[in-house]
Design a protein around this motif. Structure first.
Motif, PDB file in Angstrom:
ATOM      1  N   GLU A  19       6.863 -28.658 -43.118  1.00 14.30           N
ATOM      2  CA  GLU A  19       6.816 -28.477 -41.491  1.00 14.30           C
ATOM      3  C   GLU A  19       6.427 -29.603 -40.606  1.00 14.30           C
ATOM      4  N   THR A  20       7.128 -29.886 -39.546  1.00  8.81           N
ATOM      5  CA  THR A  20       6.617 -31.043 -38.683  1.00  8.81           C
ATOM      6  C   THR A  20       5.402 -30.777 -37.737  1.00  8.81           C
ATOM      7  N   GLU A  21       4.693 -31.706 -37.675  1.00  9.06           N
ATOM      8  CA  GLU A  21       3.628 -31.317 -36.680  1.00  9.06           C
ATOM      9  C   GLU A  21       4.121 -30.731 -35.258  1.00  9.06           C
ATOM     10  N   PRO A  22       3.383 -30.046 -34.598  1.00  5.10           N
ATOM     11  CA  PRO A  22       3.860 -29.653 -33.128  1.00  5.10           C
ATOM     12  C   PRO A  22       4.066 -30.682 -32.212  1.00  5.10           C
ATOM     13  N   ALA A  24       5.625 -33.486 -32.577  1.00  3.32           N
ATOM     14  CA  ALA A  24       6.058 -34.729 -33.268  1.00  3.32           C
ATOM     15  C   ALA A  24       7.223 -35.436 -32.510  1.00  3.32           C
ATOM     16  N   SER A  71       3.779 -38.807 -42.260  1.00  2.00           N
ATOM     17  CA  SER A  71       4.373 -37.393 -43.291  1.00  2.00           C
ATOM     18  C   SER A  71       3.859 -37.924 -44.359  1.00  2.00           C
TER      19      SER A  71
END
Length: 253
Positions: A19-22, A24, A71
């Motif tokens: 999941e990506t960081e909020p 990003a 990442s």
């Protein structure tokens, strides 16, 4: 996600559960939000981009590397080369992920628990020149020959001295790089030698090492720094994505 006026920029390949960081962000002006396109066991980190926007600014490259390096700190990632753009998310899923799922999955498994660093060293100019002149009688003789003489009158001698010094530095670089690679071998690391980025480079290597052995790598570099104190300025860069070991291309549109 993409329309006729937009395209999809692809940064790299990750496991499908990433999941990506909020909030990003990646390339673009203003930077676009980074999202994930998934297929089976693999996924791609992507963002939208105006289809007619040229890429290549320092800010673009920095954003590309920052996203991938961040990442890589938490998950295996296969970096795509800077500038990988596809038409839309369907193309990313079908032409990139589905077509290469087995290869990507195997490569990600190889990277699991590993991370890349770069070791870069540059000779201290005065120190390496003293060392070379002490070891090379001909270079020392030429140095004495041009001392206190006009530059125009000693042009050929200066050229000959410069060539001798360049050759000697190349030999030193090979010797010192071999020493570093030997030390890294004790960590069971993978090593790629990079081309020198400067004529006075002493060593420039990328190393892929188990994350659990990061402290050992840092200790190895500390020992080298102590051994070469005043002779070589040595830096350890990273952690970063494994650019030197697995960088991929996206399919051409």
């Amino acid at each position: 996600m993409a329309s006729e006026s937009t395209a999809v920029y692809v940064y790299g390949i990750v496991p499908a559960d990433v999941e990506t960081e909020p909030h990003a962000t990646g390339v673009g002006d203003p930077p676009s939000e980074v999202t994930v396109v998934r297929h089976g066991t693999v996924a791609a980190l992507v963002s939208t981009l105006e289809s007619d926007r040229a890429l290549g600014t320092p800010a673009d490259l920095t954003a590309h590397e920052k996203l991938l390096d961040g990442s890589a700190a938490v998950s295996p990632v296969l970096p795509l080369r800077f500038g990988a753009v596809m038409t839309d998310t369907d193309a990313v899923e079908n032409e990139l992920l589905e077509a290469n799922e087995d290869e990507f999955r195997a490569a990600l498994e190889e990277l699991e628990g590993r991370v890349q660093f770069v070791i870069r060293g540059r000779y201290v100019e005065d120190a390496i020149l003293r060392e070379l002149l002490e070891e090379n009688a001909e270079a020392s003789r030429l140095k004495d020959e041009i001392r206190d003489k006009p530059e125009d009158a000693t042009r050929d001698t200066r050229i000959a001295l410069g060539e001798l010094i360049n050759q000697a530095i190349e030999a030193k670089r090979a010797e010192d790089t071999t020493k570093v690679v030997s030390e890294l071998g004790k960590l069971e690391a993978l090593v790629n030698q990079r081309e020198p980025s400067h004529e006075e480079d002493a060593v420039h290597v990328a190393v892929l090492v188990e994350s659990a052995r990061r402290d050992e790598l840092e200790e190895t570099v500390r020992r080298l720094i102590e051994d070469w104190d005043g002779r070589v300025e040595l830096d350890l860069l990273g952690p970063m994505a494994a650019y030197d070991f697995v960088t991929k291309r996206a399919p051409e549109d």
